[in-house]
Scaffold this motif. Structure first.
Motif, PDB file in Angstrom:
ATOM      1  N   VAL A  55      -5.982   8.534 -10.279  1.00 42.81           N
ATOM      2  CA  VAL A  55      -5.776   7.224 -10.901  1.00 42.81           C
ATOM      3  C   VAL A  55      -6.259   6.068 -10.035  1.00 42.81           C
ATOM      4  CG1 VAL A  55      -3.829   7.999 -12.300  1.00 42.81           C
ATOM      5  CG2 VAL A  55      -3.396   6.945 -10.057  1.00 42.81           C
ATOM      6  N   CYS A  56      -6.500   6.309  -8.756  1.00 43.06           N
ATOM      7  CA  CYS A  56      -6.908   5.201  -7.887  1.00 43.06           C
ATOM      8  C   CYS A  56      -8.365   4.830  -8.151  1.00 43.06           C
ATOM      9  CB  CYS A  56      -6.718   5.541  -6.416  1.00 43.06           C
ATOM     10  SG  CYS A  56      -7.292   4.186  -5.363  1.00 43.06           S
ATOM     11  N   ALA A  57      -8.579   3.605  -8.605  1.00 47.34           N
ATOM     12  CA  ALA A  57      -9.925   3.163  -8.969  1.00 47.34           C
ATOM     13  C   ALA A  57     -10.770   2.832  -7.743  1.00 47.34           C
ATOM     14  CB  ALA A  57      -9.838   1.950  -9.883  1.00 47.34           C
ATOM     15  N   TYR A  58     -10.151   2.780  -6.575  1.00 46.57           N
ATOM     16  CA  TYR A  58     -10.880   2.315  -5.382  1.00 46.57           C
ATOM     17  C   TYR A  58     -11.114   3.429  -4.361  1.00 46.57           C
ATOM     18  CZ  TYR A  58      -8.937  -1.736  -7.647  1.00 46.57           C
ATOM     19  OH  TYR A  58      -8.569  -2.662  -8.589  1.00 46.57           O
ATOM     20  N   ASN A  59     -10.874   4.650  -4.775  1.00 56.46           N
ATOM     21  CA  ASN A  59     -11.003   5.792  -3.863  1.00 56.46           C
ATOM     22  C   ASN A  59     -10.194   5.609  -2.583  1.00 56.46           C
ATOM     23  OD1 ASN A  59     -12.905   7.078  -5.585  1.00 56.46           O
ATOM     24  ND2 ASN A  59     -14.433   5.632  -4.823  1.00 56.46           N
ATOM     25  N   ALA A  60      -9.054   5.006  -2.718  1.00 56.04           N
ATOM     26  CA  ALA A  60      -8.239   4.762  -1.538  1.00 56.04           C
ATOM     27  C   ALA A  60      -7.352   5.955  -1.188  1.00 56.04           C
ATOM     28  CB  ALA A  60      -7.380   3.515  -1.752  1.00 56.04           C
ATOM     29  N   ILE A  61      -7.324   6.949  -2.042  1.00 51.90           N
ATOM     30  CA  ILE A  61      -6.543   8.153  -1.755  1.00 51.90           C
ATOM     31  C   ILE A  61      -7.436   9.389  -1.917  1.00 51.90           C
ATOM     32  CG2 ILE A  61      -4.499   9.533  -2.355  1.00 51.90           C
ATOM     33  CD1 ILE A  61      -3.189   7.109  -3.482  1.00 51.90           C
ATOM     34  N   ALA A  62      -7.363  10.266  -0.944  1.00 50.17           N
ATOM     35  CA  ALA A  62      -8.077  11.540  -1.059  1.00 50.17           C
ATOM     36  C   ALA A  62      -7.062  12.647  -0.871  1.00 50.17           C
ATOM     37  CB  ALA A  62      -9.168  11.633  -0.008  1.00 50.17           C
TER      38      ALA A  62
ATOM     39  N   VAL B  85       0.846  -1.194   0.000  1.00 50.31           N
ATOM     40  CA  VAL B  85       0.000   0.000   0.000  1.00 50.31           C
ATOM     41  C   VAL B  85       0.883   1.245   0.000  1.00 50.31           C
ATOM     42  CG1 VAL B  85      -1.851  -1.191   1.225  1.00 50.31           C
ATOM     43  CG2 VAL B  85      -0.176   0.127   2.513  1.00 50.31           C
ATOM     44  N   PRO B  86       0.359   2.332  -0.538  1.00 51.51           N
ATOM     45  CA  PRO B  86       1.208   3.519  -0.683  1.00 51.51           C
ATOM     46  C   PRO B  86       1.424   4.263   0.638  1.00 51.51           C
ATOM     47  CG  PRO B  86      -1.020   3.991  -1.425  1.00 51.51           C
ATOM     48  CD  PRO B  86      -0.981   2.529  -1.103  1.00 51.51           C
ATOM     49  N   ARG B  87       2.573   4.868   0.735  1.00 48.33           N
ATOM     50  CA  ARG B  87       2.795   5.832   1.795  1.00 48.33           C
ATOM     51  C   ARG B  87       3.281   7.115   1.118  1.00 48.33           C
ATOM     52  NH1 ARG B  87       5.232   4.471   7.067  1.00 48.33           N
ATOM     53  NH2 ARG B  87       7.365   4.824   6.430  1.00 48.33           N
TER      54      ARG B  87
ATOM     55  N   LEU C 166      -9.026   0.226   1.772  1.00 47.44           N
ATOM     56  CA  LEU C 166      -9.636   0.233   0.444  1.00 47.44           C
ATOM     57  C   LEU C 166      -8.640  -0.104  -0.659  1.00 47.44           C
ATOM     58  CD1 LEU C 166     -11.881   3.443   0.669  1.00 47.44           C
ATOM     59  CD2 LEU C 166     -12.542   1.073   1.042  1.00 47.44           C
ATOM     60  N   CYS C 167      -7.381  -0.019  -0.325  1.00 44.72           N
ATOM     61  CA  CYS C 167      -6.328  -0.183  -1.332  1.00 44.72           C
ATOM     62  C   CYS C 167      -6.195  -1.636  -1.758  1.00 44.72           C
ATOM     63  CB  CYS C 167      -4.999   0.310  -0.753  1.00 44.72           C
ATOM     64  SG  CYS C 167      -3.584  -0.018  -1.811  1.00 44.72           S
ATOM     65  N   HIS C 168      -6.159  -1.868  -3.071  1.00 46.20           N
ATOM     66  CA  HIS C 168      -5.953  -3.212  -3.595  1.00 46.20           C
ATOM     67  C   HIS C 168      -4.479  -3.477  -3.909  1.00 46.20           C
ATOM     68  CE1 HIS C 168     -10.281  -4.362  -4.929  1.00 46.20           C
ATOM     69  NE2 HIS C 168     -10.341  -3.410  -4.042  1.00 46.20           N
ATOM     70  N   GLY C 169      -3.660  -2.474  -3.696  1.00 52.70           N
ATOM     71  CA  GLY C 169      -2.233  -2.676  -3.922  1.00 52.70           C
ATOM     72  C   GLY C 169      -1.819  -2.752  -5.380  1.00 52.70           C
ATOM     73  N   CYS C 170      -2.475  -2.001  -6.235  1.00 52.16           N
ATOM     74  CA  CYS C 170      -2.178  -2.122  -7.663  1.00 52.16           C
ATOM     75  C   CYS C 170      -0.889  -1.389  -8.052  1.00 52.16           C
ATOM     76  CB  CYS C 170      -3.336  -1.591  -8.492  1.00 52.16           C
ATOM     77  SG  CYS C 170      -3.613   0.185  -8.360  1.00 52.16           S
ATOM     78  N   GLY C 171      -0.509  -0.373  -7.278  1.00 48.11           N
ATOM     79  CA  GLY C 171       0.736   0.336  -7.564  1.00 48.11           C
ATOM     80  C   GLY C 171       0.617   1.476  -8.547  1.00 48.11           C
ATOM     81  N   SER C 172      -0.579   1.700  -9.033  1.00 51.10           N
ATOM     82  CA  SER C 172      -0.798   2.744 -10.018  1.00 51.10           C
ATOM     83  C   SER C 172      -0.388   4.129  -9.490  1.00 51.10           C
ATOM     84  CB  SER C 172      -2.285   2.724 -10.383  1.00 51.10           C
ATOM     85  OG  SER C 172      -2.555   3.462 -11.517  1.00 51.10           O
ATOM     86  N   CYS C 173      -0.788   4.427  -8.283  1.00 51.30           N
ATOM     87  CA  CYS C 173      -0.532   5.758  -7.714  1.00 51.30           C
ATOM     88  C   CYS C 173       0.965   6.068  -7.676  1.00 51.30           C
ATOM     89  CB  CYS C 173      -1.136   5.873  -6.318  1.00 51.30           C
ATOM     90  SG  CYS C 173      -0.640   4.562  -5.192  1.00 51.30           S
ATOM     91  N   ARG C 174       1.727   5.067  -7.267  1.00 50.21           N
ATOM     92  CA  ARG C 174       3.158   5.309  -7.158  1.00 50.21           C
ATOM     93  C   ARG C 174       3.759   5.589  -8.539  1.00 50.21           C
ATOM     94  NH1 ARG C 174       7.732   1.080  -5.304  1.00 50.21           N
ATOM     95  NH2 ARG C 174       8.092   0.796  -7.508  1.00 50.21           N
TER      96      ARG C 174
HETATM   97  S1  SF4 Z   1      -1.944   1.024  -4.897  1.00 48.31           S
HETATM   98 FE1  SF4 Z   1      -3.679   1.144  -6.309  1.00 48.31          FE
HETATM   99  S2  SF4 Z   1      -5.400   0.766  -4.974  1.00 48.31           S
HETATM  100 FE2  SF4 Z   1      -3.736   1.273  -3.628  1.00 48.31          FE
HETATM  101  S3  SF4 Z   1      -3.955   3.454  -3.309  1.00 48.31           S
HETATM  102 FE3  SF4 Z   1      -2.548   3.180  -5.020  1.00 48.31          FE
HETATM  103  S4  SF4 Z   1      -3.852   3.324  -6.819  1.00 48.31           S
HETATM  104 FE4  SF4 Z   1      -5.212   2.969  -5.084  1.00 48.31          FE
END
Ligand code: SF4
Ligand code: SF4
Lengths: 287, 285
Positions: free
Chosen positions: B76-83, B59-61, B101-109
């Protein structure tokens, strides 16, 4: 308006039978089936649909083979290994994060919205009922549970019903969290089995996590009276009320086969125990 | 051969069947309990747990010193895990991460233009591996309050050992977790009971299995209780009934004590072993 949620660590403990019985006893209520994965309450309540709607949630990636140049970027970044070697998206593995669609230089990936379920507001012989059906192989039942509960609350407030009686989702995952939220009490229906006790403990932990007071019903206690006593002892230690002990009763199955609740079908020890349980629920709710 | 055992709902006897199969089949067998929410098979198998591994997602920090609050990560977060909250006159802005809520996709990073996002491990559950004689046992347990079981189920399935006959005890239901568990199986056993509830759930599960194109058959548990409609349905749909387990208070009582049906009543052993032969016939069709 108060909300009581009937839950169980696992399916098959008689949760739906108890919920339907409460529905038959309570005077003023709206029923909700939150077991959207495998809704069963309608089998006993025979609802006539008054209103329905679609539920959408989540997306799945789709690669357009005409635009795709097989550069491999999407396959490389997908942590769910959803992009196959021949550049198709395996919908079972795809989590819908859309990372691939952002990164694709050819804009060949589209995110398609999934219709994941349908919700219904229905009339039954015991009053209004809100339920849903989650599409096959879909996720996000938690959101659907919240939607269904929200509708029930609306109806209860509008028509001045005293209770919202919720057939909760089994397990301890996302849908149960949604089932429990805002509840005034949680009734845990458990069977006297090793796994029953094991699962019930997890559910209690979960309910406490969300600050919802818990009561127990031990169903089919005579299948293993020693274990039933163990569950009682556990409840005692945890200061949890056991509001009913119900024996195995073939009438319950017979009633089910006829599509009735046990309350309508017979007047016996089982129905007396369930009536007493409902009284215990209402007296706590009065506080 | 990978055989998964599923049921539309809990409480129909799925664990009874999967553990009985695991204890009855000849040769090296592996049992994967994929019901990460409520794993029960271990109660009947009583394995000697040898290894415990944590299951993580990343998960992102967000490093607040670097973050410019551009809002790209939230976008970019599809799960609203970042505000990303812009600051007002008095309060400083902030980027908030909702880890559950984070699925760990790594997109945000990947998309953060400032490189302000690092990833850290978040434990969502554990996987345990144990043995009982020749039988290898694996199950996963997700943390309480956790919303997503698929990462744990996937971690259990990564332990799949193709050199053995594999029994997969699937979670109940017809949604995501079950699909994740059953995916890749050679055949499937659907456990049901002969009641209207059982039949209703069976129909739903049959739809799923047909969609996945996996050969399957049905085991009717608590046969004698309820009515005939389940059998009629199977006959109509051409679904083989592989086995019927009679309704009996003795079996239920042994179950409640955590004793497998094949240990309490060894005469069932052959029937369970034979069930696999019937499945193989189904597969060769
Ligand atoms: S890793 Fe994916 S799901 Fe998790 S906060 Fe980033 S974009 Fe959202
Ligand atoms: S994308 Fe990076 S800089 Fe922009 S708000 Fe998110 S973390 Fe901050």
């Amino acid at each position: 308006m108060k909300q009581v949620v009937v839950i169980s660590g696992k399916g098959g403990t008689g949760k739906t039978v108890i919920t339907a019985s409460f529905a038959a006893i309570a005077r003023s209520k709206v029923m909700v089936d939150c077991d959207v994965d495998a809704a069963d309450l309608h089998l006993l309540l025979d609802p006539a649909t008054r209103q329905n709607g679609m539920f959408k949630s989540g997306k799945t990636a789709e690669i357009n083979p005409e635009k795709c140049v097989k550069c491999g970027l999407c396959r490389g970044i997908c942590r769910f290994r959803a992009v196959t070697a021949d550049f198709k998206v395996d919908p079972i593995s795809c989590e819908g994060c859309a990372f691939c669609s952002f990164i694709c230089p050819e804009k060949a990936i589209e995110m398609k919205e999934n219709v994941t379920g349908e919700w219904f507001v229905s009339d039954t012989r015991f009053g209004p009922m809100v339920h849903a059906r989650l599409g096959i192989a879909e996720e996000n039942s938690g959101k659907l549970v919240s939607l269904v509960k929200g509708k029930a609350k609306e109806i209860a407030e509008k028509d001045g019903h005293e209770w919202v009686i919720v057939d909760g989702s089994p397990g301890i995952g996302c849908p149960v969290i949604a089932s429990l939220s805002g509840a005034n009490a949680a009734i845990v229906v458990t069977e006297p089995t090793l796994s029953g006790l094991h699962d019930a403990k997890r559910v209690v932990a979960m309910a406490r996590h969300f600050n919802v007071p818990v009561m127990f019903i031990i169903n089919k206690y005579d299948l293993n009276e020693r274990m039933a006593d163990d569950i009682r002892a556990y409840c005692c230690g945890e200061k949890i009320d056991v509001i009913a002990r119900i024996g195995f009763d073939e009438d319950v199955v017979k009633a089910m086969v006829e599509g009735k609740t046990i309350i309508e079908y017979a007047e016996n020890v089982t129905t007396r125990a369930i009536r007493e349980a409902w009284e215990a629920v209402t007296s706590i709710g009065a506080g | 051969m990978i055989i998964s055992v599923a049921s539309g709902k809990g409480g129909t006897g799925k664990t009874t069947v999967s553990t009985a199969l695991a204890l009855s089949l000849p040769g090296p067998v592996q049992l994967l309990d994929c019901d990460a929410e409520e794993p029960n098979a271990h109660i009947f198998i009583k394995p000697d747990i040898k290894r415990t591994e944590d299951v993580f997602i990343y998960v992102p920090r967000i490093d607040e010193d670097i973050c410019t609050l551009c809002g790209r990560c939230a976008e970019v977060c599809a799960y609203n895990a970042i505000a990303v909250l812009p600051g007002s006159g008095r309060t400083a802005g902030r980027a908030l991460v909702f880890r559950e809520l984070c699925h760990g996709c790594g997109s945000c990073r990947y998309f953060c233009p400032e490189n302000a996002i690092k990833e850290e491990k978040r434990k969502v559950g554990v996987v345990e591996v144990g043995y009982r004689g020749e039988l290898e046992f694996v199950h996963g347990r997700m943390n309480i309050g956790e919303a997503m079981s698929p990462p744990v189920i996937r971690a259990v399935k990564h332990k799949l050992n193709k050199g053995r006959t594999v029994i997969v005890d699937a979670p109940p239901g017809t949604t995501c977790p079950v699909i994740t568990a059953i995916h890749g199986s050679d055949a499937c056993v659907l456990v049901t009971e002969p009641t209207p509830f059982g039949l209703h759930d069976l129909r739903l599960t049959v739809e799923v299995i047909k969609k996945m194109d996996i050969p399957f058959g049905v085991v009717i548990n608590r046969h004698g209780l309820g009515d005939e409609r389940t059998e009629e349905y199977c006959a109509q749909e051409g679904i083989p009934v592989l086995m019927k387990i009679p309704f009996s208070k003795e079996i239920a009582a042994e179950y409640s004590r955590g004793i497998s049906i094949v240990e309490a009543f060894p005469e069932y052993r052959d029937e369970f072993a034979g069930l696999v032969k019937k499945l193989e016939e189904e597969m060769s069709r």
